[in-house]
Design an enzyme around this catalytic site. Structure first.
Site, short mmCIF file in Angstrom:
data_model
loop_
_atom_site.label_atom_id
_atom_site.label_comp_id
_atom_site.label_asym_id
_atom_site.label_seq_id
_atom_site.Cartn_x
_atom_site.Cartn_y
_atom_site.Cartn_z
N LYS A 53 0.84 -1.20 0.00
CA LYS A 53 0.00 0.00 0.00
C LYS A 53 0.88 1.25 0.00
O LYS A 53 0.62 2.20 -0.75
CB LYS A 53 -0.93 -0.03 1.22
CG LYS A 53 -2.03 -1.07 1.06
CD LYS A 53 -2.73 -1.44 2.36
CE LYS A 53 -3.65 -2.64 2.11
NZ LYS A 53 -4.27 -3.19 3.31
N GLN A 97 -4.43 -1.67 9.40
CA GLN A 97 -4.25 -3.02 8.87
C GLN A 97 -4.78 -4.07 9.86
O GLN A 97 -4.39 -4.08 11.02
CB GLN A 97 -2.75 -3.27 8.58
CG GLN A 97 -2.46 -4.60 7.91
CD GLN A 97 -3.10 -4.72 6.51
OE1 GLN A 97 -3.03 -3.82 5.70
NE2 GLN A 97 -3.74 -5.84 6.27
N ASP A 120 -11.35 2.09 3.64
CA ASP A 120 -11.45 0.62 3.57
C ASP A 120 -12.91 0.18 3.42
O ASP A 120 -13.20 -0.94 3.01
CB ASP A 120 -10.86 0.00 4.84
CG ASP A 120 -9.61 -0.83 4.56
OD1 ASP A 120 -9.38 -1.15 3.38
OD2 ASP A 120 -8.90 -1.15 5.53
#
Ligand code: NAP
Length: 294
Positions: A53, A97, A120
């Site tokens: 990312k 994460q 997300d």
């Protein structure tokens, strides 16, 4: 019939080129899209996802505010950092994460992210908006699947799609997105899981099969109809002593046999995988565009 392989890397690269142009345009107006990235602990898979990312942010010219913190970081410290990112004007999106170490309550942590920065797409507010068909951030893997289908010329409207797997990050959101009364949706969707009586009965009727079970060989050639489109979301490690790492990655679909019957199929790796990070970047750019319009 031998299937055409959907090249996820190429589709992702095309979308990234479109994003690069949008980012250049935003920068001309004094806005640099920003992504806050939080990783707790040293799980190798999570580290590798986060590296990917951060690398993609750099490639595209997105500012990334990276926080790699020890596994012992307390939930309070984590919530405090999220709070700061929520209030930071240069941050358009926040990525925590997952999975988090056991002492952190993932639900609480996700809910601490301001929905306007929930790139997300995991916050319950974002999920609710998606379900009722409001404009919102779409979760990255399901959105990536839809982009793969659309950009490969697959007609979703009116198709019968069978989704195998009902997780909150893949199966449920892709089901919901496909049945919206919208462009690139309007499908008839069946969802299967471990308690489904006869999965093959359903998958054999599908125009499009989406496998997101996390088990190798969940979908075999006898389970699909001739000419079906097959999207393999699964990422499974299989022991392979011939490889330097001692393993290789396979999907949920028996690729070699299914590709002889399908019309289109995604490989693993190189199918859905590259799309997930790309759609995260897409959401971050969308968020920055929103900031630019304020
Ligand atoms: P998950 O949370 O483990 O959920 C798996 C789902 O599949 C569950 O709903 C489970 O049913 C169902 N299932 C498991 N085995 C099955 C079987 N034999 N037949 C029918 N249904 C079965 O997994 P996930 O997070 O959705 O991920 C699924 C796979 O996609 C994993 O391999 C993951 O690594 C991969 N993935 C890839 C990406 C990417 O970017 N490429 C992103 C996300 C996930 P029950 O609900 O009944 O238990």
């Amino acid at each position: 019939m031998t299937a055409r392989i959907i090249d996820g890397k190429q589709v992702a690269q095309n979308i990234r080129a479109e994003l690069a142009a949008e980012i250049a345009h935003l920068k001309e107006r004094g806005i640099t899209p920003g992504l806050g990235v939080i990783l707790l602990g040293d799980d190798p898979a999570s580290q590798s996802y986060v590296r990917g990312k951060e690398r993609t942010c750099k490639e595209l010219g997105i500012y990334s505010d990276n926080h790699h913190l020890p596994a012992q970081t307390t939930q309070e410290q984590l919530l405090e950092l999220i709070g700061r990112m929520n209030n930071a004007p240069a941050i358009d999106g926040i990525l925590v994460q997952l999975p988090l170490p056991g002492h952190c309550d993932e639900k609480k942590v996700i809910e601490a992210i301001d929905p306007v920065k929930d790139v997300d797409g995991f916050h319950p507010v974002t999920i609710g908006r998606m379900m009722v068909g409001e404009s919102t951030f779409l979760p990255c893997t399901p959105h990536g699947i839809i982009q793969l289908l659309v950009r490969s010329g697959v007609t979703i409207q009116g198709a019968h799609v069978v989704v195998v797997g009902r997780s909150a990050i893949v199966g449920k959101p892709i089901t919901n997105m496909l049945l919206q009364k919208k462009e690139h949706a309007n499908a008839t969707v069946t969802i299967c899981h471990t308690r489904t009586k006869d999965i093959a009965y359903h998958t054999r009727q599908a125009d499009i099969v989406i496998a997101a079970a996390g088990r190798p060989d969940t979908i075999t050639a006898d389970m699909i109809k001739e000419g079906a489109v097959v999207i393999d979301v699964g990422v499974n490690r299989i022991e392979d002593p011939s490889r330097k790492k001692g393993y290789r990655l396979v999907g949920d679909v028996d690729f070699e046999t299914v590709k002889e019957k399908a019309s289109l199929i995604t490989p693993v790796p190189g199918g859905v995988g590259p799309m997930t990070i790309t759609m995260l970047m897409y959401n971050t750019v969308e968020s920055a565009k929103e900031r630019a319009s304020e």
